[in-house]
Design an enzyme around this catalytic site. Structure first.
Site, short mmCIF file in Angstrom:
data_model
loop_
_atom_site.label_atom_id
_atom_site.label_comp_id
_atom_site.label_asym_id
_atom_site.label_seq_id
_atom_site.Cartn_x
_atom_site.Cartn_y
_atom_site.Cartn_z
N GLU A 187 6.89 -11.17 14.76
CA GLU A 187 6.64 -12.46 15.87
C GLU A 187 6.87 -13.60 15.34
O GLU A 187 7.58 -13.61 16.58
CB GLU A 187 5.08 -11.39 16.16
CG GLU A 187 5.19 -12.15 16.53
CD GLU A 187 3.17 -11.55 17.59
OE1 GLU A 187 2.91 -12.31 18.41
OE2 GLU A 187 2.92 -11.04 16.65
N ARG A 223 1.09 -1.46 0.28
CA ARG A 223 -0.08 0.01 -0.01
C ARG A 223 0.88 1.40 -0.05
O ARG A 223 0.36 2.29 -0.35
CB ARG A 223 -1.08 0.34 0.97
CG ARG A 223 -2.41 -0.54 0.95
CD ARG A 223 -3.08 -0.93 1.94
NE ARG A 223 -2.44 -1.51 2.70
CZ ARG A 223 -2.47 -2.43 3.89
NH1 ARG A 223 -3.68 -3.17 4.12
NH2 ARG A 223 -1.98 -2.61 5.04
#
Length: 172
Positions: A100, A63
């Site tokens: 993560e 984006r």
């Protein structure tokens, strides 16, 4: 650009709970992108502090590409597409960073020269991993990061602790 346009743009950002996995509150900017005046207002707000200070707009996949393209057209700057690994036929440099649950890598093409000035742009600042890696990537290519700008910063994820100063249009 008016405050009313920015208020409308902010109202167009929706939250989708438990996407892409339980516990994650995904922020969808698609309605903002679909509204011409809102998209224009946000794009102008993203670039305002940096006008005249950059040669390239580094758009982070995916984006960030949309805002980088609009900023490049508005300012006459070039675009540096910062891609996920394996998307460029001949990357000039790559930087890996921690996620993560594992690692990711971003790459950039061989379009920068020493001394080029780059404004990095993305849609959302969350934990800061991608933006921090993009900053390192531009530096590794011999260019200067003149600033980083995002549409929305998720402040509770403290990404700014990793990225340093980031110009944000909205915070949540």
């Amino acid at each position: 650009m008016t405050n009313a346009h920015l208020d409308r743009a902010q109202a167009l950002i929706t939250s989708i709970p438990d996407y892409p996995e339980p516990g994650v509150n995904f922020r969808d900017i698609s309605p903002l992108l679909a509204d011409g005046p809102a998209f224009t207002a946000v794009t102008e707000a993203l670039v305002a502090p940096f006008v005249g200070r950059f040669d390239f707009v580094g758009g982070l996949e995916a984006r960030g590409f949309l805002f980088a393209g609009a900023i490049a057209v508005m300012t006459g700057a070039g675009i540096l597409p910062i891609r996920k690994a394996g998307k460029l036929p001949k990357p000039a440099a790559a930087v890996s960073y921690s996620l993560e649950y594992g690692t990711a890598t971003i790459e950039a093409p061989d379009v920068l020269h020493p001394g080029d000035r780059v404004l990095l742009v993305d849609d959302i600042l969350a934990t800061g991993g991608t933006l921090t890696a993009a900053q390192a990537l531009v530096t590794e290519l011999g260019a200067e990061v003149v600033g980083s700008a995002v549409v929305l910063e998720l402040t509770d994820l403290v990404g700014r602790a990793h990225t340093g100063d980031v110009h944000t249009v909205f915070t949540a």
